[in-house]
Write a protein that holds these residues in place. Structure first.
Motif, PDB file in Angstrom:
ATOM      1  N   ASP A   1      12.765  57.651  20.815  1.00  0.00           N
ATOM      2  CA  ASP A   1      12.224  56.144  21.563  1.00  0.00           C
ATOM      3  C   ASP A   1      13.958  55.344  21.603  1.00  0.00           C
ATOM      4  OD1 ASP A   1      13.451  55.258  18.580  1.00  0.00           O
ATOM      5  OD2 ASP A   1      11.933  55.163  18.044  1.00  0.00           O
ATOM      6  N   GLY A   2      14.121  54.473  21.938  1.00  0.00           N
ATOM      7  CA  GLY A   2      15.527  53.918  22.348  1.00  0.00           C
ATOM      8  C   GLY A   2      15.621  53.867  24.008  1.00  0.00           C
ATOM      9  N   ASP A   3      16.792  53.279  24.437  1.00  0.00           N
ATOM     10  CA  ASP A   3      16.328  53.495  26.290  1.00  0.00           C
ATOM     11  C   ASP A   3      16.703  54.809  26.475  1.00  0.00           C
ATOM     12  OD1 ASP A   3      16.940  50.563  25.867  1.00  0.00           O
ATOM     13  OD2 ASP A   3      19.276  50.440  25.988  1.00  0.00           O
ATOM     14  N   PRO A   4      16.930  54.885  27.905  1.00  0.00           N
ATOM     15  CA  PRO A   4      16.815  56.857  28.171  1.00  0.00           C
ATOM     16  C   PRO A   4      18.382  57.503  27.619  1.00  0.00           C
ATOM     17  CG  PRO A   4      16.149  55.760  29.853  1.00  0.00           C
ATOM     18  CD  PRO A   4      16.527  54.316  29.203  1.00  0.00           C
ATOM     19  N   PRO A   5      18.643  58.627  27.955  1.00  0.00           N
ATOM     20  CA  PRO A   5      19.968  59.120  27.493  1.00  0.00           C
ATOM     21  C   PRO A   5      20.481  59.157  28.522  1.00  0.00           C
ATOM     22  CG  PRO A   5      18.225  60.681  27.186  1.00  0.00           C
ATOM     23  CD  PRO A   5      17.429  59.553  27.604  1.00  0.00           C
ATOM     24  N   THR A   6      22.382  59.467  28.398  1.00  0.00           N
ATOM     25  CA  THR A   6      22.052  59.784  28.718  1.00  0.00           C
ATOM     26  C   THR A   6      22.134  61.432  29.472  1.00  0.00           C
ATOM     27  OG1 THR A   6      25.141  61.150  28.817  1.00  0.00           O
ATOM     28  CG2 THR A   6      23.939  61.286  27.021  1.00  0.00           C
ATOM     29  N   LYS A   7      22.487  61.045  31.370  1.00  0.00           N
ATOM     30  CA  LYS A   7      22.031  62.533  32.036  1.00  0.00           C
ATOM     31  C   LYS A   7      23.020  63.265  31.408  1.00  0.00           C
ATOM     32  CE  LYS A   7      25.407  61.296  35.565  1.00  0.00           C
ATOM     33  NZ  LYS A   7      26.278  60.361  34.507  1.00  0.00           N
TER      34      LYS A   7
END
Length: 215
Positions: A67-73
């Motif tokens: 969950d949470g926002d999409p992670p760093t690329k």
């Protein structure tokens, strides 16, 4: 440490680095192991100055996004450190100015990026490997870190920024700040006859503080 406290600490330390100009805009990323073996990661496109503890990306111990926002690329870069260094409890990547400037210099030692100017970078980082330039987000960065087989806790991405793994998020942040401070000293000393630590002094530090210093 509870996950709530860890989320708050990640955001507090990130904001401190942002406020002091160690990384600007929406640059940089940070991650830390949770007690259950999962990961908390800064989301993609976010500013270190405005991270929200509740919106950090959360992964379980198998690497599955929860969950949470999409992670760093730059997740392949973080994963490479966790997979190759069992002691890694956190990873920090900045776009700090002086470290990037030093990576542009033609005569830096790729195998030992930081000159031995003070004892502290040696104690906190060991040898820092300078890696070549990669497009931001390129999985090849992670592959390059994996190619070091866990021998380095810190790398410098040429023309990009430093990446440091530490036993926990505070240790990783302290170490990457030491990297930037040493790079700043190195740039200040460009063209001057700086009196560096001798090989004997470096060896004494490595022995006394049990530094992971590959030969």
């Amino acid at each position: 440490m509870t996950e709530t406290r860890q989320r708050e600490l990640i955001c507090t330390l990130a904001k401190s680095m942002f406020d002091r100009g160690l990384t600007g805009g929406s640059t940089g990323n940070i991650s830390a192991r949770t007690e259950d073996g999962g990961l908390l990661v800064s989301p993609t496109g976010t500013s270190f100055g405005r991270l929200d503890p509740a919106r950090l990306s959360r992964f379980d111990s198998t690497g599955a996004f929860l969950d949470g926002d999409p992670p760093t690329k730059e997740m392949p870069l973080h994963s490479a450190f966790y997979d190759t260094r069992s002691s890694a409890g956190a990873v920090v990547h900045l776009h700090s100015c002086h470290a990037v400037a030093l990576s542009l210099m033609p005569d830096v030692d790729a195998d030992n990026f930081l000159p031995p100017l003070t004892p502290y970078a040696i104690m906190k980082l060991g040898k820092v490997q300078l890696l070549p330039f990669f497009r931001p987000g390129d999985p090849a960065m992670g592959q390059a870190v994996r190619g070091l087989a866990g021998k380095r806790s810190a790398v410098m991405l040429a023309n990009h920024g430093p990446v440091v793994a530490g036993k926990d998020v505070e240790a990783a942040c302290n170490a990457i700040e030491e990297l930037e401070d040493t790079a700043r000293l190195a740039m200040m000393m460009q063209g001057l006859r700086a009196r560096q630590l001798t090989p004997a002094q470096v060896s004494d530090l490595v022995r006394h503080f049990d530094v992971d210093w590959d030969t």
